[in-house]
Design an enzyme around this catalytic site. Structure first.
Site, PDB file in Angstrom:
ATOM      1  N   LEU A  20       9.697  -0.348   5.217  1.00 54.41           N
ATOM      2  CA  LEU A  20      10.112  -1.910   5.194  1.00 54.41           C
ATOM      3  C   LEU A  20      10.333  -2.370   3.809  1.00 54.41           C
ATOM      4  O   LEU A  20       9.929  -1.842   2.832  1.00 54.41           O
ATOM      5  CB  LEU A  20       8.982  -2.467   5.697  1.00 54.41           C
ATOM      6  CG  LEU A  20       8.790  -2.182   7.255  1.00 54.41           C
ATOM      7  CD1 LEU A  20       7.073  -2.975   7.524  1.00 54.41           C
ATOM      8  CD2 LEU A  20       9.907  -2.563   8.319  1.00 54.41           C
ATOM      9  N   ASP A  63       6.225   3.908   5.655  1.00 54.13           N
ATOM     10  CA  ASP A  63       5.276   3.155   4.894  1.00 54.13           C
ATOM     11  C   ASP A  63       3.705   4.024   4.623  1.00 54.13           C
ATOM     12  O   ASP A  63       3.212   3.201   3.556  1.00 54.13           O
ATOM     13  CB  ASP A  63       5.413   1.694   5.078  1.00 54.13           C
ATOM     14  CG  ASP A  63       6.712   1.100   5.145  1.00 54.13           C
ATOM     15  OD1 ASP A  63       7.296   0.968   4.081  1.00 54.13           O
ATOM     16  OD2 ASP A  63       7.230   0.882   6.137  1.00 54.13           O
ATOM     17  N   ASP A  69      -2.655  -0.173   1.798  1.00 51.17           N
ATOM     18  CA  ASP A  69      -2.667  -1.185   2.759  1.00 51.17           C
ATOM     19  C   ASP A  69      -3.433  -0.914   3.898  1.00 51.17           C
ATOM     20  O   ASP A  69      -3.855  -2.010   4.674  1.00 51.17           O
ATOM     21  CB  ASP A  69      -1.261  -1.427   3.210  1.00 51.17           C
ATOM     22  CG  ASP A  69      -0.439  -2.039   2.006  1.00 51.17           C
ATOM     23  OD1 ASP A  69      -0.750  -2.966   1.149  1.00 51.17           O
ATOM     24  OD2 ASP A  69       0.895  -1.562   1.814  1.00 51.17           O
ATOM     25  N   HIS A 164       2.902  -8.811  -1.405  1.00 48.95           N
ATOM     26  CA  HIS A 164       1.434  -8.801  -1.357  1.00 48.95           C
ATOM     27  C   HIS A 164       0.856  -9.269  -2.857  1.00 48.95           C
ATOM     28  O   HIS A 164       1.576  -9.610  -3.892  1.00 48.95           O
ATOM     29  CB  HIS A 164       0.850  -7.394  -1.370  1.00 48.95           C
ATOM     30  CG  HIS A 164       1.263  -6.684  -0.119  1.00 48.95           C
ATOM     31  ND1 HIS A 164       1.718  -5.241  -0.224  1.00 48.95           N
ATOM     32  CD2 HIS A 164       0.894  -6.979   1.146  1.00 48.95           C
ATOM     33  CE1 HIS A 164       1.722  -5.088   0.940  1.00 48.95           C
ATOM     34  NE2 HIS A 164       1.347  -5.832   1.915  1.00 48.95           N
ATOM     35  N   CYS A 249      -0.323   0.665  -5.008  1.00 50.28           N
ATOM     36  CA  CYS A 249      -0.423   0.952  -3.518  1.00 50.28           C
ATOM     37  C   CYS A 249      -0.474   2.504  -3.141  1.00 50.28           C
ATOM     38  O   CYS A 249      -0.726   2.644  -1.949  1.00 50.28           O
ATOM     39  CB  CYS A 249       1.187   0.634  -3.090  1.00 50.28           C
ATOM     40  SG  CYS A 249       2.003  -0.816  -3.524  1.00 50.28           S
TER      41      CYS A 249
END
Length: 261
Positions: A20, A63, A69, A164, A249
């Site tokens: 995404l 992702d 996340d 984020h 991340c």
């Protein structure tokens, strides 16, 4: 003897290039190069004293390499997230299995709550939570219910223009928050704020002591932080930056492993 430190990581999926994108234009992603960059990132974690715990790749979840996340950890509690992006919700079962195996008590964000781990910035006893596209008020409420009994102070931070909270800011060991002014939230949310000259300079992973894992795309910020007594450790994550990824991340650092781990 110091307790062993571990870090969850997850290899890039075969469909990584389909990940995404929200606030950037889509550009081609070289997965083979991304795999090499990921391996170098993991090596730097290992060399910094963090034992990688590899969650199996999930080839149908583009992702999933952004493992941060999927879960937020505080003390012996692991809060499994529920993304506002439905395509990302299949990522969490394998991550939940990994933290259970390490001895964590598992709690989950339940519908209608949504929360991405990338929206959660922990520093000292404060947990800042980005409130925006991927995290809603009910997600913040459930996070507060999970973490305030553990002594955390939860502070919601409204977001605009970034994916984020940790796309915009991260914190140094002394609690100073780094951010690019045009993307960062109102600095008054933080005890101390240090403007940085590059977007990627807002992202640091604390390796221990004064060592900071940073993106190689932020050389001016690295120089700024070196002048303040820190030791930047640059890593090229350019293929992940094309997908709005940053150094935070790609891992979940487990600083306080449960005694049974």
């Amino acid at each position: 003897m110091p307790q062993e430190r571990k870090a969850l990581v997850r290899p890039p999926a075969a469909r990584l290039a389909d990940g995404l994108v929200t606030h950037v234009d889509r550009v081609p992603v070289d997965r083979d190069l991304a795999v090499r960059q990921w391996a170098e990132y993991v090596r730097v974690l290992r060399d910094g004293g963090w034992q990688p715990v590899e969650v199996p790749a999930q080839e149908d979840c583009p992702d999933s390499v952004f493992v941060e996340d999927a879960v937020v950890v505080l003390g012996a509690t692991a809060l499994v997230c529920r993304s506002a992006a439905p395509s990302r919700r299949a990522e969490t079962p394998a991550v939940e299995e990994a933290v259970r195996a390490l001895g964590y008590t598992v709690r989950r964000i339940e519908a209608p709550g949504t929360l991405d781990g990338g929206d959660v910035l922990k520093s000292g006893g404060t947990v800042h939570v980005g409130l925006g596209g991927r995290t809603n008020e009910e997600g913040v409420r459930q996070l507060r219910a999970a973490f305030e009994p553990l002594g955390a102070r939860v502070v919601p931070v409204p977001l605009t223009g970034v994916l984020h909270l940790k796309s915009a800011v991260t914190a140094l060991p002394d609690g100073t928050v780094l951010g690019l002014p045009r993307l960062a939230p109102d600095p008054s949310y933080f005890p101390r704020f240090l403007p940085v000259p590059e977007e990627a300079g807002a992202h640091v992973v604390l390796l221990g002591g004064d060592r900071l894992l940073m993106a190689a795309s932020a050389p001016r910020t690295a120089e700024l932080l070196a002048d303040r007594g820190y030791e930047p450790v640059p890593v090229d994550i350019g293929e992940f930056e094309k997908l709005e990824g940053c150094v935070t991340c790609l891992s979940v650092r487990l600083r306080d492993l449960p005694a049974s781990a």
